[in-house]
Motif scaffolding. Structure first.
Motif, PDB file in Angstrom:
ATOM      1  N   ALA A  59       0.830  -1.215   0.000  1.00  0.00           N
ATOM      2  CA  ALA A  59       0.000   0.000   0.000  1.00  0.00           C
ATOM      3  C   ALA A  59       0.860   1.258   0.000  1.00  0.00           C
ATOM      4  O   ALA A  59       0.473   2.281  -0.564  1.00  0.00           O
ATOM      5  CB  ALA A  59      -0.935  -0.015   1.203  1.00  0.00           C
ATOM      6  N   ARG A  60       2.037   1.175   0.636  1.00  0.00           N
ATOM      7  CA  ARG A  60       2.944   2.332   0.655  1.00  0.00           C
ATOM      8  C   ARG A  60       3.470   2.627  -0.741  1.00  0.00           C
ATOM      9  O   ARG A  60       3.583   3.774  -1.153  1.00  0.00           O
ATOM     10  CB  ARG A  60       4.127   2.043   1.589  1.00  0.00           C
ATOM     11  N   LYS A  61       3.769   1.556  -1.481  1.00  0.00           N
ATOM     12  CA  LYS A  61       4.366   1.730  -2.808  1.00  0.00           C
ATOM     13  C   LYS A  61       3.323   2.072  -3.867  1.00  0.00           C
ATOM     14  O   LYS A  61       3.627   2.693  -4.869  1.00  0.00           O
ATOM     15  CB  LYS A  61       5.085   0.430  -3.224  1.00  0.00           C
ATOM     16  N   ASP A  62       2.100   1.591  -3.665  1.00  0.00           N
ATOM     17  CA  ASP A  62       1.099   1.647  -4.734  1.00  0.00           C
ATOM     18  C   ASP A  62      -0.240   2.087  -4.146  1.00  0.00           C
ATOM     19  O   ASP A  62      -0.877   1.357  -3.399  1.00  0.00           O
ATOM     20  CB  ASP A  62       0.985   0.238  -5.354  1.00  0.00           C
ATOM     21  N   LYS A  63      -0.641   3.303  -4.529  1.00  0.00           N
ATOM     22  CA  LYS A  63      -1.857   3.891  -3.938  1.00  0.00           C
ATOM     23  C   LYS A  63      -3.117   3.097  -4.311  1.00  0.00           C
ATOM     24  O   LYS A  63      -4.141   3.219  -3.657  1.00  0.00           O
ATOM     25  CB  LYS A  63      -2.007   5.346  -4.400  1.00  0.00           C
ATOM     26  N   SER A  64      -3.070   2.306  -5.384  1.00  0.00           N
ATOM     27  CA  SER A  64      -4.273   1.572  -5.781  1.00  0.00           C
ATOM     28  C   SER A  64      -4.406   0.247  -5.024  1.00  0.00           C
ATOM     29  O   SER A  64      -5.399  -0.450  -5.157  1.00  0.00           O
ATOM     30  CB  SER A  64      -4.257   1.319  -7.289  1.00  0.00           C
ATOM     31  N   PHE A  65      -3.401  -0.080  -4.227  1.00  0.00           N
ATOM     32  CA  PHE A  65      -3.512  -1.312  -3.441  1.00  0.00           C
ATOM     33  C   PHE A  65      -4.307  -1.041  -2.167  1.00  0.00           C
ATOM     34  O   PHE A  65      -3.954  -0.182  -1.366  1.00  0.00           O
ATOM     35  CB  PHE A  65      -2.144  -1.897  -3.087  1.00  0.00           C
ATOM     36  N   ARG A  66      -5.384  -1.783  -2.010  1.00  0.00           N
ATOM     37  CA  ARG A  66      -6.209  -1.659  -0.818  1.00  0.00           C
ATOM     38  C   ARG A  66      -6.365  -3.022  -0.180  1.00  0.00           C
ATOM     39  O   ARG A  66      -6.340  -4.030  -0.880  1.00  0.00           O
ATOM     40  CB  ARG A  66      -7.603  -1.173  -1.187  1.00  0.00           C
ATOM     41  N   TRP A  67      -6.558  -3.022   1.104  1.00  0.00           N
ATOM     42  CA  TRP A  67      -6.838  -4.285   1.788  1.00  0.00           C
ATOM     43  C   TRP A  67      -7.660  -4.014   3.033  1.00  0.00           C
ATOM     44  O   TRP A  67      -7.715  -2.894   3.520  1.00  0.00           O
ATOM     45  CB  TRP A  67      -5.535  -5.006   2.132  1.00  0.00           C
ATOM     46  N   GLN A  68      -8.339  -5.019   3.514  1.00  0.00           N
ATOM     47  CA  GLN A  68      -9.154  -4.888   4.711  1.00  0.00           C
ATOM     48  C   GLN A  68      -8.798  -6.044   5.641  1.00  0.00           C
ATOM     49  O   GLN A  68      -8.102  -6.973   5.250  1.00  0.00           O
ATOM     50  CB  GLN A  68     -10.652  -4.953   4.417  1.00  0.00           C
ATOM     51  N   ARG A  69      -9.302  -5.924   6.856  1.00  0.00           N
ATOM     52  CA  ARG A  69      -9.014  -6.951   7.844  1.00  0.00           C
ATOM     53  C   ARG A  69     -10.297  -7.221   8.599  1.00  0.00           C
ATOM     54  O   ARG A  69     -10.957  -6.280   9.039  1.00  0.00           O
ATOM     55  CB  ARG A  69      -7.941  -6.383   8.778  1.00  0.00           C
TER      56      ARG A  69
END
Ligand SMILES: [Zn+2]
Length: 358
Positions: free
Chosen positions: A252-262
């Motif tokens: 997520a730090r490298k790529d703004k389009s990476f999202r994740w949830q928990r």
């Protein structure tokens, strides 16, 4: 976000396969073809037909696991059919059915005979031999902003594993990782239960289970794949979850389009419970799914779907975790956080110790 071309090709090959519990041959054929086409892949099947595909040399220390079946029907030979897996029998009323070779079976599901486990419905329009598997007749898969198909659960995960292998090979990665493809999950983890009873994989092996799980208000589609901390039965290994979290945070730090949830997805149980109970180091990822098990919101049956962006991010996450495996340190990030908190207050805590107990 666009899904990668490699992933799209794999999705096209896998999602079109009609599949049913105990009748996963179409999917396994695609898997065997993929292995035959790549010098880096090897396949081993166990006594129950579960398939372990390994990338790279030696015994893989990390396995991603998913299942190759989907809820379906099986003709009983007496004008009725048994539902294999969790589809509500009422939802099936009037649904056209197809054979496993894709041809129309010329019959429809009719009235509910039994709403239990297993559920039974009447078959209208023709007689079928006992044991004939039948899948729902639904439109072909489509891949756009959403990925829609009869069996997103769990064939999207099957395609994701192949796409991960493609990306590792494209990067000429030299490590070792595997994918375990289990059969007959929908009737009660049959394939996974058989695998844990017979595999010689050491219990130190990490198994990350991949599932499609009904989207919930707190885990909506489009917000990324979900780090599944547990299911209705088990909480998974926190070291594995911490490693997956470190991997996701770095992505997520490298790529703004990476999202994740928990989230704890306790709407149902998944095969991760089987692996965890057998003593494997177990984690789980899932995608928020709509129209779970083909239930249309307005009643009747329809295709399942996920957000394409979530699916692409799942492959990125798996690939990054495989590449960084054994170098990601899940403990260190937590260590740092707790250490910082401790340093902030330790002087005040020590300085007031006597006062507190006067
Ligand atoms: Zn399912």
């Amino acid at each position: 976000m666009q899904i990668g071309e490699d992933f799209r090709r794999r999705l096209e090959a896998v999602l079109r396969c009609p599949t049913a519990p105990f009748h996963e041959g179409n999917v396994h054929r695609v898997l065997r073809d993929a292995v035959a086409a790549s010098p880096r892949l090897r396949a081993r099947k166990d006594a129950f037909g579960n398939l372990l595909v390994s990338y790279g040399p030696g015994r893989p220390p990390l396995l991603f696991a998913c299942h190759t079946d989907h809820p379906a029907l099986e003709a009983a030979g007496d004008g009725t059919a048994v539902i294999r897996g969790g589809i509500r029998p009422k939802a099936l009323k009037g649904a056209r059915l197809r054979h496993l070779d894709g041809s129309l079976a010329g019959v429809r599901a009719g009235a509910v005979v039994r709403d239990g486990r297993p559920a039974v419905v009447r078959i209208e329009g023709g007689r079928l031999r006992r044991g004939t598997p039948l899948v729902l007749d639904l439109p072909k898969p489509t891949i756009g902003r959403q990925i829609r198909a009869r069996a997103i659960d769990d064939l999207l995960a099957v395609a994701a594993c192949l796409a991960m292998f493609d990306r590792l090979a494209a990067a000429r990665w030299k490590g070792s990782v595997g994918a375990l493809f289990t059969r007959a999950e929908e009737v009660g983890f049959a394939g996974a239960l058989g695998w844990v009873r017979t595999t010689r994989a050491p219990r130190t092996t990490t198994v990350v289970n991949l599932e499609m799980s009904s989207a919930r208000p707190h885990t909506p589609q489009g917000m990324g794949p979900i780090l599944r901390v547990g299911d209705r039965i088990t909480c998974f290994a926190q070291e594995v979850l911490a490693e997956l979290e470190v991997t996701a945070t770095a992505l997520a730090r490298k790529d703004k389009s990476f999202r994740w949830q928990r989230a704890l997805m306790d709407g149902g149980a998944c095969e991760a419970t089987v692996y965890a109970h057998a003593g494997f180091r177990t984690g789980a990822l899932c995608l928020p799914l709509m129209n779970y098990h083909n239930h249309a919101p307005e009643g009747g049956v329809t295709r399942e779907y996920v957000a394409a962006a979530d699916a692409e991010n799942l492959v990125r996450w798996m690939t990054a975790y495989a590449r960084g495996f054994k170098t990601v340190d899940g403990r260190r990030a937590r260590d740092r956080r707790l250490e910082a908190l401790w340093r902030e207050n330790r002087t005040a805590l020590a300085g007031t110790a006597r006062e507190a107990n006067r």
